[in-house]
Design a protein around this motif. Structure first.
Motif, PDB file in Angstrom:
ATOM      1  N   ALA A 149       2.844  15.484  58.119  1.00  0.00           N
ATOM      2  CA  ALA A 149       3.665  14.386  58.635  1.00  0.00           C
ATOM      3  C   ALA A 149       3.638  13.191  57.689  1.00  0.00           C
ATOM      4  O   ALA A 149       4.647  12.517  57.514  1.00  0.00           O
ATOM      5  N   VAL A 150       2.513  12.945  57.070  1.00  0.00           N
ATOM      6  CA  VAL A 150       2.393  11.813  56.158  1.00  0.00           C
ATOM      7  C   VAL A 150       3.267  12.017  54.926  1.00  0.00           C
ATOM      8  O   VAL A 150       3.862  11.083  54.416  1.00  0.00           O
ATOM      9  N   HIS A 151       3.393  13.250  54.472  1.00  0.00           N
ATOM     10  CA  HIS A 151       4.139  13.525  53.249  1.00  0.00           C
ATOM     11  C   HIS A 151       5.538  14.074  53.504  1.00  0.00           C
ATOM     12  O   HIS A 151       6.210  14.515  52.582  1.00  0.00           O
ATOM     13  N   ARG A 152       5.978  14.033  54.733  1.00  0.00           N
ATOM     14  CA  ARG A 152       7.310  14.540  55.070  1.00  0.00           C
ATOM     15  C   ARG A 152       8.367  13.535  54.635  1.00  0.00           C
ATOM     16  O   ARG A 152       8.223  12.348  54.817  1.00  0.00           O
ATOM     17  N   ARG A 153       9.438  14.046  54.081  1.00  0.00           N
ATOM     18  CA  ARG A 153      10.550  13.187  53.694  1.00  0.00           C
ATOM     19  C   ARG A 153      11.378  12.854  54.922  1.00  0.00           C
ATOM     20  O   ARG A 153      11.491  13.662  55.834  1.00  0.00           O
ATOM     21  N   PRO A 154      11.993  11.675  54.929  1.00  0.00           N
ATOM     22  CA  PRO A 154      12.844  11.357  56.079  1.00  0.00           C
ATOM     23  C   PRO A 154      14.043  12.290  56.121  1.00  0.00           C
ATOM     24  O   PRO A 154      14.540  12.735  55.103  1.00  0.00           O
ATOM     25  N   PHE A 195      -5.919  19.410  52.421  1.00  0.00           N
ATOM     26  CA  PHE A 195      -6.337  18.358  51.499  1.00  0.00           C
ATOM     27  C   PHE A 195      -5.463  18.302  50.241  1.00  0.00           C
ATOM     28  O   PHE A 195      -5.919  17.884  49.181  1.00  0.00           O
ATOM     29  N   GLU A 196      -4.220  18.727  50.403  1.00  0.00           N
ATOM     30  CA  GLU A 196      -3.176  18.564  49.385  1.00  0.00           C
ATOM     31  C   GLU A 196      -3.578  19.072  48.014  1.00  0.00           C
ATOM     32  O   GLU A 196      -3.372  18.420  46.994  1.00  0.00           O
ATOM     33  N   GLY A 197      -4.179  20.243  47.969  1.00  0.00           N
ATOM     34  CA  GLY A 197      -4.508  20.876  46.700  1.00  0.00           C
ATOM     35  C   GLY A 197      -5.829  20.447  46.090  1.00  0.00           C
ATOM     36  O   GLY A 197      -6.196  20.942  45.024  1.00  0.00           O
ATOM     37  N   GLY A 212     -10.934  30.300  55.644  1.00  0.00           N
ATOM     38  CA  GLY A 212     -10.606  28.893  55.853  1.00  0.00           C
ATOM     39  C   GLY A 212     -10.382  28.125  54.564  1.00  0.00           C
ATOM     40  O   GLY A 212      -9.796  27.044  54.574  1.00  0.00           O
ATOM     41  N   ALA A 213     -10.810  28.677  53.436  1.00  0.00           N
ATOM     42  CA  ALA A 213     -10.721  27.956  52.167  1.00  0.00           C
ATOM     43  C   ALA A 213      -9.271  27.619  51.805  1.00  0.00           C
ATOM     44  O   ALA A 213      -8.964  26.469  51.486  1.00  0.00           O
ATOM     45  N   LEU A 214      -8.386  28.585  51.874  1.00  0.00           N
ATOM     46  CA  LEU A 214      -6.982  28.343  51.526  1.00  0.00           C
ATOM     47  C   LEU A 214      -6.337  27.352  52.480  1.00  0.00           C
ATOM     48  O   LEU A 214      -5.551  26.498  52.071  1.00  0.00           O
ATOM     49  N   PHE A 215      -6.666  27.469  53.731  1.00  0.00           N
ATOM     50  CA  PHE A 215      -6.126  26.563  54.736  1.00  0.00           C
ATOM     51  C   PHE A 215      -6.539  25.123  54.432  1.00  0.00           C
ATOM     52  O   PHE A 215      -5.724  24.201  54.485  1.00  0.00           O
ATOM     53  N   LEU A 216      -7.799  24.929  54.076  1.00  0.00           N
ATOM     54  CA  LEU A 216      -8.285  23.578  53.797  1.00  0.00           C
ATOM     55  C   LEU A 216      -7.707  23.019  52.508  1.00  0.00           C
ATOM     56  O   LEU A 216      -7.501  21.803  52.398  1.00  0.00           O
ATOM     57  N   VAL A 217      -7.445  23.867  51.530  1.00  0.00           N
ATOM     58  CA  VAL A 217      -6.808  23.388  50.298  1.00  0.00           C
ATOM     59  C   VAL A 217      -5.450  22.790  50.632  1.00  0.00           C
ATOM     60  O   VAL A 217      -5.068  21.744  50.112  1.00  0.00           O
ATOM     61  N   GLU A 218      -4.716  23.431  51.539  1.00  0.00           N
ATOM     62  CA  GLU A 218      -3.417  22.896  51.950  1.00  0.00           C
ATOM     63  C   GLU A 218      -3.588  21.582  52.705  1.00  0.00           C
ATOM     64  O   GLU A 218      -2.853  20.626  52.476  1.00  0.00           O
ATOM     65  N   VAL A 272      -8.920  21.493  65.547  1.00  0.00           N
ATOM     66  CA  VAL A 272      -9.104  20.278  64.749  1.00  0.00           C
ATOM     67  C   VAL A 272      -8.433  20.433  63.390  1.00  0.00           C
ATOM     68  O   VAL A 272      -7.736  19.527  62.913  1.00  0.00           O
ATOM     69  N   LEU A 273      -8.605  21.582  62.755  1.00  0.00           N
ATOM     70  CA  LEU A 273      -7.997  21.796  61.440  1.00  0.00           C
ATOM     71  C   LEU A 273      -6.474  21.806  61.531  1.00  0.00           C
ATOM     72  O   LEU A 273      -5.793  21.300  60.639  1.00  0.00           O
ATOM     73  N   GLN A 274      -5.940  22.393  62.579  1.00  0.00           N
ATOM     74  CA  GLN A 274      -4.481  22.399  62.742  1.00  0.00           C
ATOM     75  C   GLN A 274      -3.952  20.984  62.917  1.00  0.00           C
ATOM     76  O   GLN A 274      -2.906  20.638  62.382  1.00  0.00           O
ATOM     77  N   ARG A 275      -4.673  20.152  63.646  1.00  0.00           N
ATOM     78  CA  ARG A 275      -4.254  18.752  63.801  1.00  0.00           C
ATOM     79  C   ARG A 275      -4.319  18.022  62.464  1.00  0.00           C
ATOM     80  O   ARG A 275      -3.436  17.234  62.142  1.00  0.00           O
ATOM     81  N   MET A 276      -5.346  18.305  61.682  1.00  0.00           N
ATOM     82  CA  MET A 276      -5.449  17.696  60.351  1.00  0.00           C
ATOM     83  C   MET A 276      -4.288  18.150  59.474  1.00  0.00           C
ATOM     84  O   MET A 276      -3.703  17.348  58.749  1.00  0.00           O
ATOM     85  N   ARG A 277      -3.954  19.408  59.553  1.00  0.00           N
ATOM     86  CA  ARG A 277      -2.853  19.953  58.754  1.00  0.00           C
ATOM     87  C   ARG A 277      -1.529  19.316  59.157  1.00  0.00           C
ATOM     88  O   ARG A 277      -0.732  18.919  58.315  1.00  0.00           O
ATOM     89  N   ARG A 278      -1.291  19.216  60.461  1.00  0.00           N
ATOM     90  CA  ARG A 278      -0.068  18.590  60.955  1.00  0.00           C
ATOM     91  C   ARG A 278       0.027  17.138  60.498  1.00  0.00           C
ATOM     92  O   ARG A 278       1.085  16.671  60.098  1.00  0.00           O
TER      93      ARG A 278
END
Length: 140
Positions: A115-120, A38-40, A30-36, A105-111
């Protein structure tokens, strides 16, 4: 040792071993997944990962302790194995349910983070290489 005590011992050993193995696997993978998610931010990801594992252990070991009592008598080895099977099966179901809840829950956080950092732009823009021999039209 009576059949009831043997059933209790087998249940506790199997359940605790399974819970610790799953928690260790979740912590490592889960460590690598959470780094993504939480944006590094590796420090924040490590802290959240640790907290998730602690919560996982508390919920599952709490269930193991809560469900320890064997209903009815255990007169022989067969009844002991059946009781152990029912108890351990319940632990497997709870561990699996908690695991999939964590993943959800983690997948929803990742999504949400993506979405917040997605370019239009278009919702789906596949990258397709040009066909052989294709030449773009000259600008007008």
């Amino acid at each position: 040792m009576s059949a009831v005590l043997a059933t209790y011992a087998g249940y506790v050993v199997l359940s605790v071993a399974l819970t610790l193995w799953v928690a260790r696997t979740l912590f490592r993978n889960g460590a690598l997944f959470l780094v993504e998610v939480f944006e590094g931010d590796e420090k924040l990801a490590a802290a959240v990962n640790h907290l998730l594992v602690v919560g996982f252990l508390l919920v599952n070991l709490g269930f193991v302790a809560y469900a320890l009592q064997v209903d009815g008598s255990v007169p022989d080895a067969r009844a002991a194995v059946e009781a152990l099977s029912r108890k351990f099966g319940a632990v497997l179901l709870v561990v699996g349910a908690v695991h999939f809840t964590n993943l959800f829950v983690l997948q929803r956080m990742r999504r949400h983070a993506r979405a917040v950092h997605r370019r239009p732009g278009p919702a789906f823009a596949p990258v397709v290489p040009p066909a052989p021999g294709y030449r773009p039209a000259p600008p007008r």
